[in-house]
Motif scaffolding. Structure first.
Motif, PDB file in Angstrom:
ATOM      1  N   VAL A  94      17.841  44.137 -28.327  1.00  0.00           N
ATOM      2  CA  VAL A  94      16.383  44.096 -28.376  1.00  0.00           C
ATOM      3  C   VAL A  94      15.960  43.268 -29.585  1.00  0.00           C
ATOM      4  CG1 VAL A  94      14.260  45.435 -28.490  1.00  0.00           C
ATOM      5  CG2 VAL A  94      16.240  46.353 -27.269  1.00  0.00           C
ATOM      6  N   TYR A  95      15.058  42.352 -29.348  1.00  0.00           N
ATOM      7  CA  TYR A  95      14.536  41.489 -30.406  1.00  0.00           C
ATOM      8  C   TYR A  95      13.112  41.920 -30.723  1.00  0.00           C
ATOM      9  CZ  TYR A  95      18.564  38.449 -30.005  1.00  0.00           C
ATOM     10  OH  TYR A  95      19.845  37.956 -30.022  1.00  0.00           O
ATOM     11  N   TYR A  96      12.855  42.113 -32.011  1.00  0.00           N
ATOM     12  CA  TYR A  96      11.551  42.580 -32.471  1.00  0.00           C
ATOM     13  C   TYR A  96      10.887  41.499 -33.322  1.00  0.00           C
ATOM     14  CZ  TYR A  96      13.079  47.282 -31.176  1.00  0.00           C
ATOM     15  OH  TYR A  96      13.528  48.388 -30.490  1.00  0.00           O
ATOM     16  N   CYS A  97       9.641  41.229 -33.020  1.00  0.00           N
ATOM     17  CA  CYS A  97       8.853  40.349 -33.863  1.00  0.00           C
ATOM     18  C   CYS A  97       8.367  41.129 -35.074  1.00  0.00           C
ATOM     19  CB  CYS A  97       7.667  39.804 -33.073  1.00  0.00           C
ATOM     20  SG  CYS A  97       6.639  38.675 -34.012  1.00  0.00           S
ATOM     21  N   HIS A  98       8.332  40.459 -36.213  1.00  0.00           N
ATOM     22  CA  HIS A  98       7.949  41.125 -37.455  1.00  0.00           C
ATOM     23  C   HIS A  98       7.143  40.164 -38.306  1.00  0.00           C
ATOM     24  CE1 HIS A  98       8.638  42.364 -41.702  1.00  0.00           C
ATOM     25  NE2 HIS A  98       8.497  43.569 -41.191  1.00  0.00           N
ATOM     26  N   SER A  99       6.237  40.718 -39.091  1.00  0.00           N
ATOM     27  CA  SER A  99       5.476  39.913 -40.037  1.00  0.00           C
ATOM     28  C   SER A  99       5.300  40.683 -41.333  1.00  0.00           C
ATOM     29  CB  SER A  99       4.109  39.561 -39.451  1.00  0.00           C
ATOM     30  OG  SER A  99       3.341  38.839 -40.395  1.00  0.00           O
ATOM     31  N   ASP A 100       5.433  39.975 -42.444  1.00  0.00           N
ATOM     32  CA  ASP A 100       5.116  40.538 -43.759  1.00  0.00           C
ATOM     33  C   ASP A 100       3.838  39.908 -44.277  1.00  0.00           C
ATOM     34  OD1 ASP A 100       8.515  40.851 -44.932  1.00  0.00           O
ATOM     35  OD2 ASP A 100       7.092  42.432 -44.357  1.00  0.00           O
ATOM     36  N   ASN A 101       3.013  40.699 -44.936  1.00  0.00           N
ATOM     37  CA  ASN A 101       1.867  40.089 -45.610  1.00  0.00           C
ATOM     38  C   ASN A 101       2.260  39.740 -47.044  1.00  0.00           C
ATOM     39  OD1 ASN A 101       1.669  42.440 -47.140  1.00  0.00           O
ATOM     40  ND2 ASN A 101      -0.049  43.265 -45.973  1.00  0.00           N
ATOM     41  N   LYS A 102       1.316  39.199 -47.787  1.00  0.00           N
ATOM     42  CA  LYS A 102       1.646  38.716 -49.125  1.00  0.00           C
ATOM     43  C   LYS A 102       1.931  39.834 -50.107  1.00  0.00           C
ATOM     44  CE  LYS A 102      -3.261  38.088 -50.269  1.00  0.00           C
ATOM     45  NZ  LYS A 102      -4.281  37.082 -50.668  1.00  0.00           N
ATOM     46  N   TRP A 103       1.670  41.069 -49.719  1.00  0.00           N
ATOM     47  CA  TRP A 103       1.993  42.217 -50.564  1.00  0.00           C
ATOM     48  C   TRP A 103       3.287  42.894 -50.114  1.00  0.00           C
ATOM     49  CZ3 TRP A 103      -3.053  41.884 -48.378  1.00  0.00           C
ATOM     50  CH2 TRP A 103      -4.002  41.345 -49.259  1.00  0.00           C
ATOM     51  N   GLY A 104       3.981  42.299 -49.123  1.00  0.00           N
ATOM     52  CA  GLY A 104       5.240  42.849 -48.671  1.00  0.00           C
ATOM     53  C   GLY A 104       5.125  43.964 -47.655  1.00  0.00           C
ATOM     54  N   VAL A 105       3.942  44.175 -47.133  1.00  0.00           N
ATOM     55  CA  VAL A 105       3.760  45.213 -46.109  1.00  0.00           C
ATOM     56  C   VAL A 105       4.040  44.597 -44.748  1.00  0.00           C
ATOM     57  CG1 VAL A 105       2.139  46.820 -45.053  1.00  0.00           C
ATOM     58  CG2 VAL A 105       2.056  46.404 -47.519  1.00  0.00           C
ATOM     59  N   GLY A 106       4.906  45.240 -43.975  1.00  0.00           N
ATOM     60  CA  GLY A 106       5.344  44.676 -42.706  1.00  0.00           C
ATOM     61  C   GLY A 106       4.651  45.266 -41.496  1.00  0.00           C
ATOM     62  N   SER A 107       4.607  44.460 -40.434  1.00  0.00           N
ATOM     63  CA  SER A 107       4.103  44.894 -39.127  1.00  0.00           C
ATOM     64  C   SER A 107       5.159  44.561 -38.093  1.00  0.00           C
ATOM     65  CB  SER A 107       2.796  44.177 -38.773  1.00  0.00           C
ATOM     66  OG  SER A 107       1.779  44.468 -39.713  1.00  0.00           O
ATOM     67  N   TRP A 108       5.287  45.426 -37.096  1.00  0.00           N
ATOM     68  CA  TRP A 108       6.262  45.223 -36.031  1.00  0.00           C
ATOM     69  C   TRP A 108       5.561  45.070 -34.690  1.00  0.00           C
ATOM     70  CZ3 TRP A 108      11.290  44.470 -37.076  1.00  0.00           C
ATOM     71  CH2 TRP A 108      11.793  44.932 -38.292  1.00  0.00           C
ATOM     72  N   GLY A 109       6.113  44.201 -33.878  1.00  0.00           N
ATOM     73  CA  GLY A 109       5.674  44.109 -32.499  1.00  0.00           C
ATOM     74  C   GLY A 109       6.637  44.890 -31.616  1.00  0.00           C
ATOM     75  N   PRO A 110       6.283  45.071 -30.354  1.00  0.00           N
ATOM     76  CA  PRO A 110       7.196  45.747 -29.428  1.00  0.00           C
ATOM     77  C   PRO A 110       8.427  44.887 -29.191  1.00  0.00           C
ATOM     78  CG  PRO A 110       5.364  44.797 -28.235  1.00  0.00           C
ATOM     79  CD  PRO A 110       5.058  44.624 -29.692  1.00  0.00           C
ATOM     80  N   GLY A 111       9.534  45.512 -28.902  1.00  0.00           N
ATOM     81  CA  GLY A 111      10.765  44.780 -28.680  1.00  0.00           C
ATOM     82  C   GLY A 111      10.792  44.089 -27.332  1.00  0.00           C
ATOM     83  N   THR A 112      11.585  43.040 -27.267  1.00  0.00           N
ATOM     84  CA  THR A 112      11.822  42.363 -26.004  1.00  0.00           C
ATOM     85  C   THR A 112      13.336  42.267 -25.816  1.00  0.00           C
ATOM     86  OG1 THR A 112      11.305  40.384 -24.687  1.00  0.00           O
ATOM     87  CG2 THR A 112      11.683  40.036 -27.024  1.00  0.00           C
ATOM     88  N   LEU A 113      13.797  42.618 -24.622  1.00  0.00           N
ATOM     89  CA  LEU A 113      15.231  42.719 -24.361  1.00  0.00           C
ATOM     90  C   LEU A 113      15.812  41.367 -23.961  1.00  0.00           C
ATOM     91  CD1 LEU A 113      17.787  44.466 -24.004  1.00  0.00           C
ATOM     92  CD2 LEU A 113      17.032  44.894 -21.651  1.00  0.00           C
ATOM     93  N   VAL A 114      16.907  41.014 -24.608  1.00  0.00           N
ATOM     94  CA  VAL A 114      17.679  39.825 -24.260  1.00  0.00           C
ATOM     95  C   VAL A 114      19.061  40.293 -23.817  1.00  0.00           C
ATOM     96  CG1 VAL A 114      18.774  37.740 -25.149  1.00  0.00           C
ATOM     97  CG2 VAL A 114      16.424  38.296 -25.814  1.00  0.00           C
ATOM     98  N   THR A 115      19.450  39.874 -22.622  1.00  0.00           N
ATOM     99  CA  THR A 115      20.762  40.234 -22.088  1.00  0.00           C
ATOM    100  C   THR A 115      21.518  38.958 -21.764  1.00  0.00           C
ATOM    101  OG1 THR A 115      19.850  42.260 -21.125  1.00  0.00           O
ATOM    102  CG2 THR A 115      22.012  41.541 -20.349  1.00  0.00           C
ATOM    103  N   VAL A 116      22.694  38.814 -22.369  1.00  0.00           N
ATOM    104  CA  VAL A 116      23.515  37.627 -22.142  1.00  0.00           C
ATOM    105  C   VAL A 116      24.782  38.079 -21.424  1.00  0.00           C
ATOM    106  CG1 VAL A 116      24.639  35.637 -23.182  1.00  0.00           C
ATOM    107  CG2 VAL A 116      22.609  36.630 -24.266  1.00  0.00           C
ATOM    108  N   SER A 117      24.965  37.588 -20.219  1.00  0.00           N
ATOM    109  CA  SER A 117      26.130  37.962 -19.427  1.00  0.00           C
ATOM    110  C   SER A 117      27.265  36.973 -19.660  1.00  0.00           C
ATOM    111  CB  SER A 117      25.762  38.009 -17.949  1.00  0.00           C
ATOM    112  OG  SER A 117      25.386  36.728 -17.504  1.00  0.00           O
ATOM    113  N   SER A 118      28.470  37.488 -19.603  1.00  0.00           N
ATOM    114  CA  SER A 118      29.646  36.632 -19.847  1.00  0.00           C
ATOM    115  C   SER A 118      30.154  36.011 -18.562  1.00  0.00           C
ATOM    116  CB  SER A 118      30.748  37.458 -20.493  1.00  0.00           C
ATOM    117  OG  SER A 118      31.072  38.565 -19.689  1.00  0.00           O
TER     118      SER A 118
END
Length: 118
Positions: A94-118
């Motif tokens: 699962v890949y999550y988008c993230h952002s920090d503001n200039k004070w170091g406080v973070g925000s998270w977005g919902p995850g998105t699933l990446v599946t790589v088959s062999s």
């Protein structure tokens, strides 16, 4: 700030995907945007990040994705992109988008699933 992610899916090894993360709300104090990766049963770890508060962006990559993944930004659209090439089965998770503001406080977005088959 609220983050909306998209672009996950199923791909064969060696294939490519592009993830998008759009920021909404109070974006004036944003410092950077990036993506974290959480493999099954493991902790979240940074994949790539890009600064969004200056004219010239600064990027940062995990060693495991250098040369394969590229992070970029579209300031007009308040969106960051993660182009993932030459995907490997160990990139599955699962890949999550993230952002920090200039004070170091973070925000998270919902995850998105990446599946790589062999």
């Amino acid at each position: 700030v609220q983050l909306q992610a998209s672009g996950g899916g199923l791909v064969q090894a060696g294939g490519s995907l592009r993830l998008s993360c759009k920021a909404y709300g109070s974006r004036r104090s944003m410092h950077d945007m990036g993506w974290y990766f959480q493999p099954p049963g493991m902790q979240r770890e940074l994949v790539a990040s890009i600064t969004v508060d200056g004219t010239t962006p600064t990027t940062n990559y995990a060693d495991s994705v250098k040369g394969r993944f590229t992070i970029s930004r579209d300031s007009a659209e308040n969106t960051a992109y993660l182009q993932m090439n030459n995907l490997r089965p160990e990139d599955t998770g699962v890949y999550y988008c993230h952002s920090d503001n200039k004070w170091g406080v973070g925000s998270w977005g919902p995850g998105t699933l990446v599946t790589v088959s062999s």
